[in-house]
Design an enzyme around this catalytic site. Sequence first.
Site, mmCIF file in Angstrom:
data_model
loop_
_atom_site.group_PDB
_atom_site.id
_atom_site.type_symbol
_atom_site.label_atom_id
_atom_site.label_comp_id
_atom_site.label_asym_id
_atom_site.label_seq_id
_atom_site.Cartn_x
_atom_site.Cartn_y
_atom_site.Cartn_z
ATOM 1 N N GLU A 138 -17.807 -27.860 41.840
ATOM 2 C CA GLU A 138 -17.161 -28.739 40.862
ATOM 3 C C GLU A 138 -15.935 -29.412 41.486
ATOM 4 O O GLU A 138 -14.795 -29.232 41.035
ATOM 5 C CB GLU A 138 -16.785 -27.969 39.601
ATOM 6 C CG GLU A 138 -18.008 -27.510 38.829
ATOM 7 C CD GLU A 138 -17.698 -27.037 37.416
ATOM 8 O OE1 GLU A 138 -16.557 -26.660 37.152
ATOM 9 O OE2 GLU A 138 -18.614 -27.049 36.584
ATOM 10 N N GLU A 178 -25.397 -25.542 36.154
ATOM 11 C CA GLU A 178 -24.731 -24.494 35.381
ATOM 12 C C GLU A 178 -24.794 -24.862 33.910
ATOM 13 O O GLU A 178 -24.612 -26.024 33.549
ATOM 14 C CB GLU A 178 -23.229 -24.409 35.716
ATOM 15 C CG GLU A 178 -22.871 -23.868 37.059
ATOM 16 C CD GLU A 178 -21.338 -23.815 37.238
ATOM 17 O OE1 GLU A 178 -20.610 -23.783 36.231
ATOM 18 O OE2 GLU A 178 -20.903 -23.818 38.395
HETATM 19 C C1 GAL Z 1 -17.593 -24.093 35.902
HETATM 20 C C2 GAL Z 1 -17.474 -23.463 37.255
HETATM 21 C C3 GAL Z 1 -17.879 -22.011 37.263
HETATM 22 C C4 GAL Z 1 -17.338 -21.318 36.053
HETATM 23 C C5 GAL Z 1 -17.809 -22.012 34.810
HETATM 24 C C6 GAL Z 1 -17.301 -21.384 33.532
HETATM 25 O O1 GAL Z 1 -16.524 -24.986 35.739
HETATM 26 O O2 GAL Z 1 -18.197 -24.158 38.226
HETATM 27 O O3 GAL Z 1 -17.397 -21.431 38.451
HETATM 28 O O4 GAL Z 1 -15.945 -21.327 36.121
HETATM 29 O O5 GAL Z 1 -17.366 -23.339 34.803
HETATM 30 O O6 GAL Z 1 -17.685 -22.128 32.391
#
Ligand code: GAL
Length: 671
Positions: free
Chosen positions: A154, A311
């Site tokens: 990110e 994610e």
């Molecule tokens: C994203 C990140 C992850 C984790 C996740 C939590 O921003 O890539 O490492 O922090 O959010 O929602």
Amino acid sequence: MSTPARPFAHNGIAFGCDYNPEQWAPEVWDEDIALMGEAGVDLVAINIFGWSHIEPRPGEFDFRGLDDVLGRLHAAGIRVNLGTGTASPPAWLTAAHPEVLPMAEDGTRRYPGGRQAFCPSSPIFREAARRLTDAVARRYGEHPAVSLWHVSNEIGCHNALCYCDESAVAFRRWLRARYGTLDRLNAAWGTAFWSQVYGDWEEILPPRATLSARNPGQALDFHRFSSDELRENYRAEAEVIRAVSDVPITTNFMVTAHIENMDYWSWAADMGIIANDHYLDHRLDDPRAELAFAADLSRGLGQGAPWILMEHSTGAVNWQPLNKPKGAGEIIRNSLTHVARGADGVCFFQWRASVQGSEKFHSAMLPHAGTDTAVWREVVELGGIVERIGEVAGSRVHTDIALVFSWESWWATQTDSRPSRSLGYLDQVHAAYGALHALGLTIDIVAPGADLSGYRLVVVPGLHLVREEEASVITDWIAAGGTALVTFYSGTVDEDDRVWTGGYTGPFREALGIRVEEFAPVPPGEDLHLSSGTTARLWSERSRVTTAQVEASFVDGPSAGHPAVTRNAWGDGAAWYLATLPSAADYAALMRRIADEADVHPAAAIRSGNGAVELVRRRGAEASYLFIVNHGSTPASVEARGTELITGMPVTGVAAVPGGAVRIVREEAVA
Ligand code: GAL
């Protein structure tokens, strides 16, 4: 950067997660991998935050743990999405070089102890990240388990805007490349205003905190610069990887409600495959529509090609004011909505819920309570579904509707001094998208200037900053027979944030057949009434039509008597203009009128369950796939014919979709 030597290839739809084994003892790893097998996980991102483990001291690498994990995953047939590990610098780096730490706009440093504590322009950080990436790439570049490279994580999530002296040096370098001469820079930034003329490049600073409003041109360029700098971080690592590995490379984008700093239109071509992280944001009016928007934008970034949901969450996150778990079936509905909208991979953050650290209350595939849980059962069910629908991979979404989206407009809309602080760019985009989404329509998200041929309806919400040539693409397309809706605050400034004079909507003015003379924003909480019986809020304008027809005018408020909705016949097409923000229901009703005129329709006919059903069609070489997501609690029925992939049942005219369920119909005969 060159395009990847080979494309991301995966059998079916990828199903996976971030895996952080360094948080656990090796005894747990065996159980993890066995359970991954049970859930059907086949793509795992590792080494995302591994830096302090694999380089415990400067230049001293220890790959034993990573070797072991990679070996175990490979032995289990699980493919690896390998992080370069550069997302968060280790304590030794920032202790030795505190100048690497990022600086806020008020000149104060931000300390380590969280993550991403580095200045994106720091040469010391960049060199350390290059060295780590090189070591990781050399060690694993040809490892058979590695199917994707995951650069950093990110990029720009927390540290996108750094105001330190190193950033100032890089900003000046970037400005010299953009403008060549100070005269050009002074003209672009309008420095004649408030005695801001620069006579030497060294005088220029990042837009640090000031007592009064800052120069908006400087602020806009700082956004552009910062996005480019972060992309440079990506490119630098990708180049190092590419020297030793032909595995495709990507990084996880944040096309989501609250992140605005990266202009991903300018990043997309560097990605081996577009990957996005998406979390439902319960602060929004309609989180579900925002999910659909983010998925459509992810697809748009790849010009329609399949992408990966890198994610999302199985339940609550830990970073909103109140973190809601998901309802029954919502993990599946959310995941398959992304797939419907072009994702060929569904991954979660993260595999096993952490017991320590600031994300210990973030949901995971394997919750704290273990496998005897509703979340785990739904994860396993989803894994089964993803396997069953593998044939969908590679197919593409087709639609007749485009919505023009611009990060530059987002930045320019939200510089310091503007007509109303209540006006947010993304809110306007969401409102227009939401109105289309409420009608069950499928939408492509495109960049300003993108080719519009092939679309029947184009929506241009609040495109505040627009170049003449970008506006011409839209107005020429209308003249050639298209139907467009442009909404207020569009066409206000050019790429230097300089007002288009002669009446607002500038380069859209003629096609819209209306001249906006004055903005008259409306205080939050105040309703406006239109002659059509519609209610609206937020915004009104004082304008005069030149050639347009007034479809509705303001009955009350600061622009009473002025046009609120207009339609102009332009060439062979129609240009609609909306000068206010209607209520959600009224916006959808207006959109229905315009959609009918443009002759655009949902992917299939809904017999029952209207309002709660999301429909999207993906088309492949052999068949097309109608995704029906029933967000309601009662059964829905949709006209369809073919074979339902989740149940394996034939569909002979009507697909019945139980409340909360998803059905995917392979249709043999849809044109
Ligand atoms: C994203 C990140 C992850 C984790 C996740 C939590 O921003 O890539 O490492 O922090 O959010 O929602």
